[in-house]
Motif scaffolding. Structure first.
Motif, PDB file in Angstrom:
ATOM      1  N   ASP A   8       0.864  -1.170   0.000  1.00  0.00           N
ATOM      2  CA  ASP A   8       0.000   0.000   0.000  1.00  0.00           C
ATOM      3  C   ASP A   8       0.906   1.226   0.000  1.00  0.00           C
ATOM      4  O   ASP A   8       1.512   1.563   1.020  1.00  0.00           O
ATOM      5  CB  ASP A   8      -0.894   0.007   1.240  1.00  0.00           C
ATOM      6  N   PRO A   9       1.063   1.913  -1.151  1.00  0.00           N
ATOM      7  CA  PRO A   9       1.963   3.062  -1.226  1.00  0.00           C
ATOM      8  C   PRO A   9       1.657   4.146  -0.201  1.00  0.00           C
ATOM      9  O   PRO A   9       2.547   4.910   0.177  1.00  0.00           O
ATOM     10  CB  PRO A   9       1.755   3.577  -2.652  1.00  0.00           C
ATOM     11  N   GLN A  10       0.423   4.212   0.277  1.00  0.00           N
ATOM     12  CA  GLN A  10       0.057   5.220   1.253  1.00  0.00           C
ATOM     13  C   GLN A  10       0.185   4.713   2.691  1.00  0.00           C
ATOM     14  O   GLN A  10      -0.082   5.455   3.634  1.00  0.00           O
ATOM     15  CB  GLN A  10      -1.380   5.682   0.999  1.00  0.00           C
ATOM     16  N   GLY A  11       0.577   3.459   2.851  1.00  0.00           N
ATOM     17  CA  GLY A  11       0.709   2.885   4.179  1.00  0.00           C
ATOM     18  C   GLY A  11       2.075   3.140   4.785  1.00  0.00           C
ATOM     19  O   GLY A  11       2.874   3.935   4.292  1.00  0.00           O
TER      20      GLY A  11
ATOM     21  N   THR B  94     -13.718  -4.981 -10.346  1.00  0.00           N
ATOM     22  CA  THR B  94     -12.814  -4.527 -11.418  1.00  0.00           C
ATOM     23  C   THR B  94     -12.639  -3.011 -11.431  1.00  0.00           C
ATOM     24  O   THR B  94     -12.586  -2.386 -12.485  1.00  0.00           O
ATOM     25  CB  THR B  94     -13.305  -5.014 -12.806  1.00  0.00           C
ATOM     26  N   LEU B  95     -12.555  -2.415 -10.227  1.00  0.00           N
ATOM     27  CA  LEU B  95     -12.358  -0.970 -10.133  1.00  0.00           C
ATOM     28  C   LEU B  95     -10.892  -0.596 -10.360  1.00  0.00           C
ATOM     29  O   LEU B  95     -10.588   0.368 -11.049  1.00  0.00           O
ATOM     30  CB  LEU B  95     -12.820  -0.471  -8.757  1.00  0.00           C
ATOM     31  N   GLY B  96      -9.979  -1.344  -9.710  1.00  0.00           N
ATOM     32  CA  GLY B  96      -8.563  -1.106  -9.926  1.00  0.00           C
ATOM     33  C   GLY B  96      -8.092   0.270  -9.479  1.00  0.00           C
ATOM     34  O   GLY B  96      -7.497   1.022 -10.265  1.00  0.00           O
ATOM     35  N   TYR B  97      -8.365   0.645  -8.232  1.00  0.00           N
ATOM     36  CA  TYR B  97      -7.944   1.953  -7.732  1.00  0.00           C
ATOM     37  C   TYR B  97      -6.421   2.100  -7.733  1.00  0.00           C
ATOM     38  O   TYR B  97      -5.892   3.181  -7.941  1.00  0.00           O
ATOM     39  CB  TYR B  97      -8.462   2.166  -6.307  1.00  0.00           C
ATOM     40  N   GLY B  98      -5.705   1.018  -7.461  1.00  0.00           N
ATOM     41  CA  GLY B  98      -4.250   1.075  -7.447  1.00  0.00           C
ATOM     42  C   GLY B  98      -3.655   1.483  -6.121  1.00  0.00           C
ATOM     43  O   GLY B  98      -2.450   1.701  -6.035  1.00  0.00           O
ATOM     44  N   ASP B  99      -4.472   1.606  -5.053  1.00  0.00           N
ATOM     45  CA  ASP B  99      -3.919   1.973  -3.754  1.00  0.00           C
ATOM     46  C   ASP B  99      -3.356   0.764  -3.020  1.00  0.00           C
ATOM     47  O   ASP B  99      -2.388   0.892  -2.258  1.00  0.00           O
ATOM     48  CB  ASP B  99      -4.972   2.675  -2.883  1.00  0.00           C
ATOM     49  N   VAL B 100      -3.922  -0.420  -3.223  1.00  0.00           N
ATOM     50  CA  VAL B 100      -3.353  -1.663  -2.711  1.00  0.00           C
ATOM     51  C   VAL B 100      -2.960  -2.494  -3.925  1.00  0.00           C
ATOM     52  O   VAL B 100      -3.793  -2.746  -4.809  1.00  0.00           O
ATOM     53  CB  VAL B 100      -4.359  -2.431  -1.838  1.00  0.00           C
ATOM     54  N   LEU B 101      -1.693  -2.907  -3.972  1.00  0.00           N
ATOM     55  CA  LEU B 101      -1.177  -3.553  -5.168  1.00  0.00           C
ATOM     56  C   LEU B 101      -0.589  -4.920  -4.856  1.00  0.00           C
ATOM     57  O   LEU B 101       0.122  -5.080  -3.859  1.00  0.00           O
ATOM     58  CB  LEU B 101      -0.088  -2.681  -5.814  1.00  0.00           C
ATOM     59  N   PRO B 102      -0.868  -5.937  -5.676  1.00  0.00           N
ATOM     60  CA  PRO B 102      -0.177  -7.216  -5.553  1.00  0.00           C
ATOM     61  C   PRO B 102       1.210  -7.100  -6.188  1.00  0.00           C
ATOM     62  O   PRO B 102       1.336  -6.627  -7.321  1.00  0.00           O
ATOM     63  CB  PRO B 102      -1.070  -8.177  -6.332  1.00  0.00           C
ATOM     64  N   VAL B 103       2.248  -7.509  -5.486  1.00  0.00           N
ATOM     65  CA  VAL B 103       3.608  -7.352  -6.009  1.00  0.00           C
ATOM     66  C   VAL B 103       4.327  -8.682  -6.190  1.00  0.00           C
ATOM     67  O   VAL B 103       5.248  -8.775  -6.998  1.00  0.00           O
ATOM     68  CB  VAL B 103       4.456  -6.419  -5.107  1.00  0.00           C
ATOM     69  N   SER B 104       3.929  -9.708  -5.454  1.00  0.00           N
ATOM     70  CA  SER B 104       4.569 -11.009  -5.628  1.00  0.00           C
ATOM     71  C   SER B 104       3.864 -11.775  -6.738  1.00  0.00           C
ATOM     72  O   SER B 104       2.691 -11.512  -7.047  1.00  0.00           O
ATOM     73  CB  SER B 104       4.533 -11.810  -4.331  1.00  0.00           C
TER      74      SER B 104
END
Length: 235
Positions: free
Chosen positions: A163-166, A186-196
């Motif tokens: 979470d870039p804002q975390g 399917t909103l895809g806000y991009g605030d929480v991102l899967p990275v693995s």
């Protein structure tokens, strides 16, 4: 020769009570899946949240039982959840208690989804409000199942999500549940991102499952309504 007064058919009465139970089940699901921030306000509210979760599972058992399904597995996983949920309510800082709670939630959600989908796909006729409510409930419970799955992945492989804002630390189950519904819709806000790789794989799988669910279930509901006999009272 006297005639007895007509009484309402038992089937219609039973269907109304069934619709009421399904409506309560859906209400519990909405409160739980979107009211989870209350668990951060203290142990008392966390306990209340877990109690409501048990109530939801209870109404889920009643709903699938009314369709003639076996509820033994659902009763078993509900019992497991009651133990794990009570443990987590008083030990929210314990990783072990959190894992136990998440596993029990995932199991109970999977059992509930299975029962609800059998409700939708086994009914051959008699469309009604309860059928639509069950379909909506299963869709929302699907988000809860994946939310618990994402949280377990984050516990066992910290850093799977970010979470870039975390604060840069591992995400809690509240954040993964939020990510689950954002992905399901399917909103895809991009605030929480899967990275693995596994987080991305599971996230994309969920998006596909959610899309297929809407397509297949809507087609199923339309097919049931199309095949239903016409009501002579409407003519």
């Amino acid at each position: 020769m006297s005639h007895m007064p007509a009484s309402p058919p038992r089937e219609a009465s039973g269907r109304r009570s069934g619709s009421a139970r399904v409506a309560i089940l859906l209400g519990c699901v909405v409160l739980l899946q979107f009211g989870y921030p209350v668990t951060t306000l203290g142990p008392g509210l966390a306990v209340l949240y877990m109690v409501l979760y048990a109530v939801m599972l209870g109404f889920g058992i009643l709903t699938v039982r009314d369709e003639g399904q076996h509820v033994g597995p659902m009763v078993a996983v509900t019992g497991i959840f009651l133990v794990c949920g009570a443990w987590f309510s008083v030990k929210q800082d314990s990783t072990t208690a959190t894992v136990a709670m998440l596993i029990s939630v995932a199991l109970s959600m999977a059992a509930l989804i299975y029962g609800l989908l059998r409700f939708v796909f086994r009914r051959r006729s008699a469309p009604g409000l309860d059928l639509v409510l069950v379909a909506v409930t299963a869709y929302l419970v699907l988000g809860g199942f994946f939310g618990a799955s994402f949280a377990l992945l984050e516990v066992f492989a910290p850093g799977s999500f970010t979470d870039p804002q975390g604060d840069g630390g591992p995400l809690g189950w509240h954040q993964t549940l939020y990510y689950s519904y954002v992905t399901l819709a399917t909103l895809g806000y991009g605030d929480v991102l899967p990275v693995s790789p596994w987080a991305r794989s599971l996230g994309s799988f969920m998006a596909v499952v959610g899309t297929l669910y809407l397509t297949v279930v809507v087609a199923r509901l339309v097919g049931i309504w199309s095949a239903a006999p016409a009501d002579p009272k409407r003519d």
